[in-house]
Write an enzyme that holds these catalytic residues in place. Structure first.
Site, short mmCIF file in Angstrom:
data_model
loop_
_atom_site.label_atom_id
_atom_site.label_comp_id
_atom_site.label_asym_id
_atom_site.label_seq_id
_atom_site.Cartn_x
_atom_site.Cartn_y
_atom_site.Cartn_z
CG ASP A 19 -18.67 3.14 7.58
OD1 ASP A 19 -18.28 3.71 8.62
OD2 ASP A 19 -17.95 2.99 6.57
CG ASN A 21 -15.99 5.66 11.34
OD1 ASN A 21 -16.51 4.79 10.61
ND2 ASN A 21 -15.09 5.38 12.25
CG ASP A 23 -14.37 2.53 9.63
OD1 ASP A 23 -15.50 2.17 9.21
OD2 ASP A 23 -13.95 2.23 10.76
CG ASP A 27 -19.85 3.22 12.84
OD1 ASP A 27 -21.01 3.64 12.96
OD2 ASP A 27 -19.03 3.68 12.01
CG ASP A 96 -24.48 -13.08 19.51
OD1 ASP A 96 -24.42 -14.22 19.99
OD2 ASP A 96 -24.86 -12.84 18.34
CG ASP A 199 -22.30 -18.42 19.12
OD1 ASP A 199 -22.87 -18.12 18.07
OD2 ASP A 199 -21.23 -19.05 19.17
CD GLU A 253 -26.19 -20.67 16.74
OE1 GLU A 253 -26.05 -20.65 15.51
OE2 GLU A 253 -25.21 -20.59 17.52
CG HIS A 321 -25.06 -13.96 11.71
ND1 HIS A 321 -26.03 -14.26 12.64
CD2 HIS A 321 -23.93 -14.56 12.15
CE1 HIS A 321 -25.50 -15.00 13.59
NE2 HIS A 321 -24.23 -15.19 13.32
CG ASP A 322 -24.61 -18.16 11.25
OD1 ASP A 322 -23.63 -17.46 10.97
OD2 ASP A 322 -24.89 -18.52 12.41
#
Ligand code: NOJ
Length: 544
Positions: A19, A21, A23, A27, A96, A199, A253, A321-322
């Site tokens: 990150d 910035n 927040d 990013d 993706d 995907d 995938e 990520h799954d």
């Protein structure tokens, strides 16, 4: 050119990488600031999980505008800068491509549900009449429950969503949809991206919408939409109309595969490689994946070996990520943490095919030991927990325990652990979109750079070795042993032969020598003998 066969891929989950910035969200500028880290690691390709405009109900896999950058991640100028900076370092970028569905916030969907005559966009989606007061068919969403949602303001009309209910499935019987997607692919390829991770790509074409057997426990409908001829035709068309004009590749995938279908993907050039899903049930029941079972090495390795034998090329992965974190699943995280992580690294990087490393895997990031239901963001977990409670039926507490141990995707999505400062150096202290894993004081990039014997430094060695080894890049595969303790296989190229030996057990194991071997690289620094392979050992030997 064949960069995709020669380079190691690193998956970035943008929300959680860096990150810049402060927040609370990772990013693009954050990614740019870490390109030198990735270069140093030996990475040649980055796969970026979605960075497009999105309401983020499914963390960007619900796209509301395919040609805009989500402001949380930055601007198109940031993206263009990323392309320039990555190129300077000879790193290729893969996007993706999420085209089975769009967000219900997408302009096409908003148009589609307007009650106007000859609505061009209505047919962009799978919108059908209910059967009386019931949904159009008995199919399931992958996140459980019916895959249909009633449209407010329209008379008895439903849209299909094979995933969460704000992800509306596109209709690939419509020529305009195919043209739109071709246009989107060209848009990004013209910006210089090196291809797409596609995907749930083998689900895009629904051949018929008839009811599935009422006896199927879940995934009802799959036989009418997985791996259909119509999907192959569309992908082949993408190849000739679009992809062949660029230097790029497609990785799909693809759940619900057989070796025959896998081979068809490659021989028809529908895809250049794909992710299989057979090996992810090594520690849970394949029929009911929310039920945990003890990890068995055979259930991990046998399917991986099956696929190594079945197809000439494949995308290899242990994490994404799954999935839950591999070091917490496939070994002994408590007593042999480092050993497990290094052995899995050696395994992944010595297989035939392209290795995909998921952010944090290279420093041995673990599952979150104290994740609470109130902290969960993952829409699949939140929807499945309700179904589990209803079907089994069990208390919320019990249902959460089941989900937490088996399918909760947030374990892999916590922010990247860069150092031991506030929020692990992910940002400068602003509340992170998903909680941190509290073990960042110990497990972080900074510590591991300093420790010569760290998991990270082993990844670096192994990636370098792979990048320079023709045997690992181009060699054939031949299995030797698959057991719950020792697993081994050969890789052979132009007369050179490697034997890879993995010890999945907590004990010293004996490996009975048939070949004369010389050690090339191993996960243990200390001396060892093949008659006494240390716990969770991994090694590559040359057969001499
Ligand atoms: C697979 C993606 O990896 C996952 O994160 C997403 O939820 C589904 N496809 C739906 O897009």
């Amino acid at each position: 050119m064949n960069e995709y066969k020669e380079r190691v891929v690193y998956q970035i989950y943008p929300s959680s990488f860096k990150d810049s910035n402060n927040d609370g969200w990772g990013d693009i500028q954050g990614i740019i600031s870490k390109l030198d880290y990735l270069k140093d690691l030996g990475i040649g390709i980055i796969w970026l999980s979605p960075i497009y405009d999105s309401p983020m109900d499914d963390m960007g896999y619900d796209i509301s505008n395919y040609k805009q950058i989500n402001p949380r991640f930055g601007t198109m100028a940031d993206f263009d800068k990323l392309m320039v900076e990555a190129k300077k370092r000879d790193i290729l970028i893969v996007m993706d491509l999420v085209i089975n569905h769009t967000s219900t916030e997408h302009a096409w969907f908003k148009e589609a549900i307007k009650d106007i005559p000859n609505n061009k966009y209505r047919d962009y989606y799978i919108i059908k009449d209910g059967k009386g007061d019931k949904v159009p068919n008995n199919w399931d969403s992958a996140f459980t429950g019916t895959c249909w949602k009633k449209i407010d303001g329209l008379d008895n009309k439903y849209y299909m969503h094979l995933y969460c209910d704000t992800q509306a499935d596109l209709n690939y019987h419509n020529e305009n949809v195919i043209l739109e997607i071709e246009d989107i692919m060209k848009f990004w390829l013209d910006k210089g991206v090196y291809g797409f991770r596609c995907d749930v790509i083998n689900n895009i074409f629904k051949t018929s919408l008839q009811d599935d057997s009422i006896f199927k426990l879940y995934n009802k409908g799959e036989k009418f939409y997985a791996n259909q001829k119509g999907m192959f035709d569309i992908l082949k068309r993408f190849r000739t109309e679009v992809l062949d004009k660029y230097n790029c590749f497609l990785v799909g995938e693809t759940g619900a595969l057989t070796p025959e279908i896998g081979r068809e993907f490659l021989s028809s050039r529908a895809l250049d490689m794909f992710f299989e899903f057979d090996h992810i049930y090594a520690d849970k029941m394949s029929k009911i994946p929310v039920i945990k079972s003890d990890f068995q090495a055979k259930k991990l390795v046998e399917p991986i070996f099956k696929w190594q034998e079945a197809v000439p090329w494949i995308a290899n992965y242990l994490e994404n990520h799954d999935q839950l974190r591999s070091v917490s699943r496939y070994g002994n995280e408590k007593e042999f943490y480092k050993e497990t992580a290094k052995m899995l690294c050696l395994f992944l990087l010595s297989l035939k095919g392209t290795p995909f490393i998921y952010q944090g895997e290279e420093i041995g990031m673990t599952n979150v030991s104290d994740l609470k239901l109130e902290e969960v963001n993952d829409c699949a977990s939140l929807s499945t927990i309700k179904t589990v409670q209803k079907l089994l039926p069990v208390s919320e507490e019990k249902a959460w325990k089941m989900i937490n141990e088996t399918i909760c995707r947030d374990h892999a999505r916590t922010p990247m652990q860069w150092d031991d400062s506030t929020n692990a150096g992910f940002n400068e202290g602003a509340k992170t979109w998903l909680r941190m894993n509290n073990n960042f004081d110990k497990i972080n990039v900074k510590n591991e750079i300093e420790d010569e014997d760290s998991i990270l430094n082993f990844y670096k060695r192994m990636i370098k070795f792979r990048n320079e080894s023709d045997v690992l890049k181009y060699g054939s595969f031949e299995r030797q042993i698959v057991s719950n303790k020792i697993c081994s296989f050969y890789r052979t190229y132009k007369g050179r032969r490697f034997l890879i030996i993995l010890n999945f057990s907590d004990d010293i194991e004996t490996y009975w020598l048939k070949d004369k071997l010389s050690l090339v690289i191993s996960t243990y620094k200390e001396d060892f003998h093949l008659n006494a392979l240390p716990p969770h050992f991994g090694g590559i030997f040359e057969v001499i």
